[in-house]
Design a protein around this motif. Structure first.
Motif, PDB file in Angstrom:
ATOM      1  N   HIS A  51      -6.990  84.332  74.308  1.00  0.00           N
ATOM      2  CA  HIS A  51      -6.580  83.173  73.521  1.00  0.00           C
ATOM      3  C   HIS A  51      -7.470  82.000  73.899  1.00  0.00           C
ATOM      4  CE1 HIS A  51      -4.117  79.370  73.230  1.00  0.00           C
ATOM      5  NE2 HIS A  51      -4.230  79.753  71.986  1.00  0.00           N
ATOM      6  N   ASP A  52      -8.045  81.348  72.879  1.00  0.00           N
ATOM      7  CA  ASP A  52      -8.940  80.212  73.106  1.00  0.00           C
ATOM      8  C   ASP A  52      -8.162  78.916  72.909  1.00  0.00           C
ATOM      9  OD1 ASP A  52     -10.892  78.280  73.192  1.00  0.00           O
ATOM     10  OD2 ASP A  52     -12.304  79.336  71.907  1.00  0.00           O
ATOM     11  N   ARG A  53      -7.816  78.252  74.005  1.00  0.00           N
ATOM     12  CA  ARG A  53      -7.025  77.020  73.939  1.00  0.00           C
ATOM     13  C   ARG A  53      -7.780  75.896  73.256  1.00  0.00           C
ATOM     14  NH1 ARG A  53      -6.457  78.995  79.003  1.00  0.00           N
ATOM     15  NH2 ARG A  53      -7.935  77.483  79.891  1.00  0.00           N
ATOM     16  N   SER A  54      -9.101  75.921  73.308  1.00  0.00           N
ATOM     17  CA  SER A  54      -9.885  74.824  72.739  1.00  0.00           C
ATOM     18  C   SER A  54      -9.722  74.726  71.225  1.00  0.00           C
ATOM     19  CB  SER A  54     -11.360  74.986  73.099  1.00  0.00           C
ATOM     20  OG  SER A  54     -11.940  76.097  72.423  1.00  0.00           O
ATOM     21  N   VAL A  55      -9.357  75.845  70.573  1.00  0.00           N
ATOM     22  CA  VAL A  55      -9.212  75.839  69.116  1.00  0.00           C
ATOM     23  C   VAL A  55      -8.096  74.898  68.688  1.00  0.00           C
ATOM     24  CG1 VAL A  55      -8.686  77.258  67.084  1.00  0.00           C
ATOM     25  CG2 VAL A  55     -10.130  78.173  68.907  1.00  0.00           C
ATOM     26  N   THR A  56      -7.077  74.733  69.546  1.00  0.00           N
ATOM     27  CA  THR A  56      -5.940  73.876  69.191  1.00  0.00           C
ATOM     28  C   THR A  56      -6.336  72.408  69.094  1.00  0.00           C
ATOM     29  OG1 THR A  56      -5.228  73.599  71.493  1.00  0.00           O
ATOM     30  CG2 THR A  56      -4.353  75.492  70.280  1.00  0.00           C
ATOM     31  N   TRP A  57      -7.538  72.071  69.581  1.00  0.00           N
ATOM     32  CA  TRP A  57      -8.033  70.704  69.477  1.00  0.00           C
ATOM     33  C   TRP A  57      -8.926  70.517  68.251  1.00  0.00           C
ATOM     34  CZ3 TRP A  57      -6.756  66.803  72.943  1.00  0.00           C
ATOM     35  CH2 TRP A  57      -6.063  67.204  74.085  1.00  0.00           C
ATOM     36  N   GLY A  58      -9.211  71.605  67.559  1.00  0.00           N
ATOM     37  CA  GLY A  58     -10.128  71.541  66.432  1.00  0.00           C
ATOM     38  C   GLY A  58      -9.424  71.390  65.095  1.00  0.00           C
ATOM     39  N   ILE A  59     -10.029  71.972  64.068  1.00  0.00           N
ATOM     40  CA  ILE A  59      -9.479  71.884  62.715  1.00  0.00           C
ATOM     41  C   ILE A  59      -8.170  72.660  62.657  1.00  0.00           C
ATOM     42  CG2 ILE A  59      -9.874  72.462  60.286  1.00  0.00           C
ATOM     43  CD1 ILE A  59     -12.872  72.251  60.859  1.00  0.00           C
ATOM     44  N   PRO A 249       3.051  83.477  69.363  1.00  0.00           N
ATOM     45  CA  PRO A 249       2.967  82.206  68.677  1.00  0.00           C
ATOM     46  C   PRO A 249       2.074  81.249  69.424  1.00  0.00           C
ATOM     47  CG  PRO A 249       5.132  82.555  69.578  1.00  0.00           C
ATOM     48  CD  PRO A 249       4.372  83.816  69.754  1.00  0.00           C
ATOM     49  N   GLY A 250       1.146  80.657  68.682  1.00  0.00           N
ATOM     50  CA  GLY A 250       0.168  79.839  69.334  1.00  0.00           C
ATOM     51  C   GLY A 250      -0.807  80.701  70.096  1.00  0.00           C
ATOM     52  N   GLN A 251      -0.521  81.998  70.222  1.00  0.00           N
ATOM     53  CA  GLN A 251      -1.331  82.994  70.892  1.00  0.00           C
ATOM     54  C   GLN A 251      -1.570  82.636  72.347  1.00  0.00           C
ATOM     55  OE1 GLN A 251      -1.673  85.452  68.938  1.00  0.00           O
ATOM     56  NE2 GLN A 251      -1.296  84.444  67.019  1.00  0.00           N
ATOM     57  N   GLY A 252      -0.821  81.686  72.879  1.00  0.00           N
ATOM     58  CA  GLY A 252      -1.049  81.260  74.244  1.00  0.00           C
ATOM     59  C   GLY A 252       0.226  80.881  74.946  1.00  0.00           C
ATOM     60  N   PRO A 253       0.124  80.222  76.100  1.00  0.00           N
ATOM     61  CA  PRO A 253       1.299  79.970  76.928  1.00  0.00           C
ATOM     62  C   PRO A 253       2.226  78.908  76.408  1.00  0.00           C
ATOM     63  CG  PRO A 253      -0.683  78.995  77.907  1.00  0.00           C
ATOM     64  CD  PRO A 253      -1.127  79.811  76.739  1.00  0.00           C
ATOM     65  N   GLY A 254       1.789  77.997  75.542  1.00  0.00           N
ATOM     66  CA  GLY A 254       2.653  76.917  75.094  1.00  0.00           C
ATOM     67  C   GLY A 254       3.136  77.103  73.687  1.00  0.00           C
ATOM     68  N   LYS A 255       4.170  76.352  73.304  1.00  0.00           N
ATOM     69  CA  LYS A 255       4.714  76.475  71.957  1.00  0.00           C
ATOM     70  C   LYS A 255       4.003  75.567  70.974  1.00  0.00           C
ATOM     71  CE  LYS A 255       9.468  77.664  73.273  1.00  0.00           C
ATOM     72  NZ  LYS A 255      10.887  77.274  73.133  1.00  0.00           N
ATOM     73  N   GLY A 256       3.603  74.364  71.416  1.00  0.00           N
ATOM     74  CA  GLY A 256       3.111  73.378  70.466  1.00  0.00           C
ATOM     75  C   GLY A 256       1.604  73.280  70.456  1.00  0.00           C
ATOM     76  N   ARG A 257       1.086  72.664  69.419  1.00  0.00           N
ATOM     77  CA  ARG A 257      -0.353  72.424  69.313  1.00  0.00           C
ATOM     78  C   ARG A 257      -0.723  71.343  70.300  1.00  0.00           C
ATOM     79  NH1 ARG A 257      -4.017  73.745  65.796  1.00  0.00           N
ATOM     80  NH2 ARG A 257      -2.475  74.574  64.379  1.00  0.00           N
ATOM     81  N   LEU A 258      -1.802  71.548  71.049  1.00  0.00           N
ATOM     82  CA  LEU A 258      -2.248  70.572  72.029  1.00  0.00           C
ATOM     83  C   LEU A 258      -3.028  69.479  71.341  1.00  0.00           C
ATOM     84  CD1 LEU A 258      -3.499  73.049  74.776  1.00  0.00           C
ATOM     85  CD2 LEU A 258      -1.268  71.942  74.618  1.00  0.00           C
ATOM     86  N   ARG A 259      -2.719  68.261  71.691  1.00  0.00           N
ATOM     87  CA  ARG A 259      -3.412  67.116  71.098  1.00  0.00           C
ATOM     88  C   ARG A 259      -3.869  66.141  72.176  1.00  0.00           C
ATOM     89  NH1 ARG A 259      -5.405  68.851  66.618  1.00  0.00           N
ATOM     90  NH2 ARG A 259      -3.893  69.493  65.070  1.00  0.00           N
TER      91      ARG A 259
END
Length: 259
Positions: A51-59, A249-259
């Protein structure tokens, strides 16, 4: 590159410009490894699902699951490095399997993260993993906050009817489960209309209800039997297997989108 993703490339050079570019833009610290298989510390191949966490900061909506395939040519001291992004783990696994990874070597740990809600979910995921080049992915979307879901829009080259397929994955964080369903449409426009409006249930593929439906039901029954056996008598390999996070969901450890 972190210890979890040490590919042993220090003494090797990129075999081509694409591999060099992929390495220059690759940040292992952004990845949570979901599964990986190496043919040896410095063997010929490495396969990684993460899971690439950096994607949650993108589009918003970008695919968050990345598949990585590394091939080493020790005789030439070179390597090739490929990456491919997907909305769901099953499509990423299919990509890795097509590049030579054995299916059983890139499975996800069942003891962590979200689990399949039912046997049909397991059946649809297995179908994707083993599909080869059957599905041409046209578009994807990932939402790791309300609603928590992904969808993959694809063209099914094996379908005689309704060749446009939507693979819809929905997560229930409270229950710790996720559901995957396959829908069938006559064309892309109809599929996009459903995705935008959600005016009715996802239409089942014709093969679910015609004579092939018996095959689908038989496969689901076999999956249910195998899962029951696994629960009642876990193998030593399962008990000894390394614990890695489950894609969900989110494909990672957290539930929400990281901002």
């Amino acid at each position: 590159m972190n210890d979890a993703l040490e590919f042993g490339l220090a003494d090797l050079a990129p075999a081509d410009a694409a591999s060099e570019e992929a390495m220059e833009t690759f940040w292992a610290d952004d990845l949570t490894v979901l599964s990986q298989h190496h043919t040896g510390r410095k063997g010929s191949h490495s396969f990684v699902l993460a899971h690439d966490r950096s994607v949650t900061w993108g589009i918003p909506g970008g695919p968050q699951v990345v598949a990585i395939a590394v091939t080493r040519d020790l005789s030439r001291s070179t390597f090739t490095f490929e990456t491919s992004y997907h909305a769901t783990a099953s499509f990423a696994q299919n990509w890795l399997i097509e590049r030579g990874c054995l299916p059983e070597q890139i499975t996800l740990a069942s003891s962590n993260g979200l689990k399949p809600n039912d046997d049909l979910t397991v059946q649809v995921e297995q179908q994707i993993r083993k599909s080869g080049t059957r599905y041409e992915v046209l578009d994807t979307y990932t939402s790791d906050y309300d609603p928590s879901e992904t969808w993959t829009l694809a063209r099914d080259s094996s379908a005689g009817q309704a060749p446009i397929r939507v693979f819809h994955e929905e997560w229930n964080h409270d229950a710790g489960t996720y559901t995957m369903r396959e829908g069938a449409f006559a064309d892309v426009e109809d599929a996009r209309t459903w995705l935008e409006e959600r005016s009715g249930p996802l239409p089942e593929p014709p093969e679910y209800s015609d004579h092939d439906g018996a095959v689908v039901r038989a496969r689901i029954a076999r999956i249910a039997l195998a899962r029951s056996a696994d629960v009642s008598a876990p193998s030593k390999a399962d008990l000894d297997a390394p614990r890695t996070p489950q894609a969900g969901p989110g494909q990672g450890p957290g539930k929400g989108r990281l901002r």
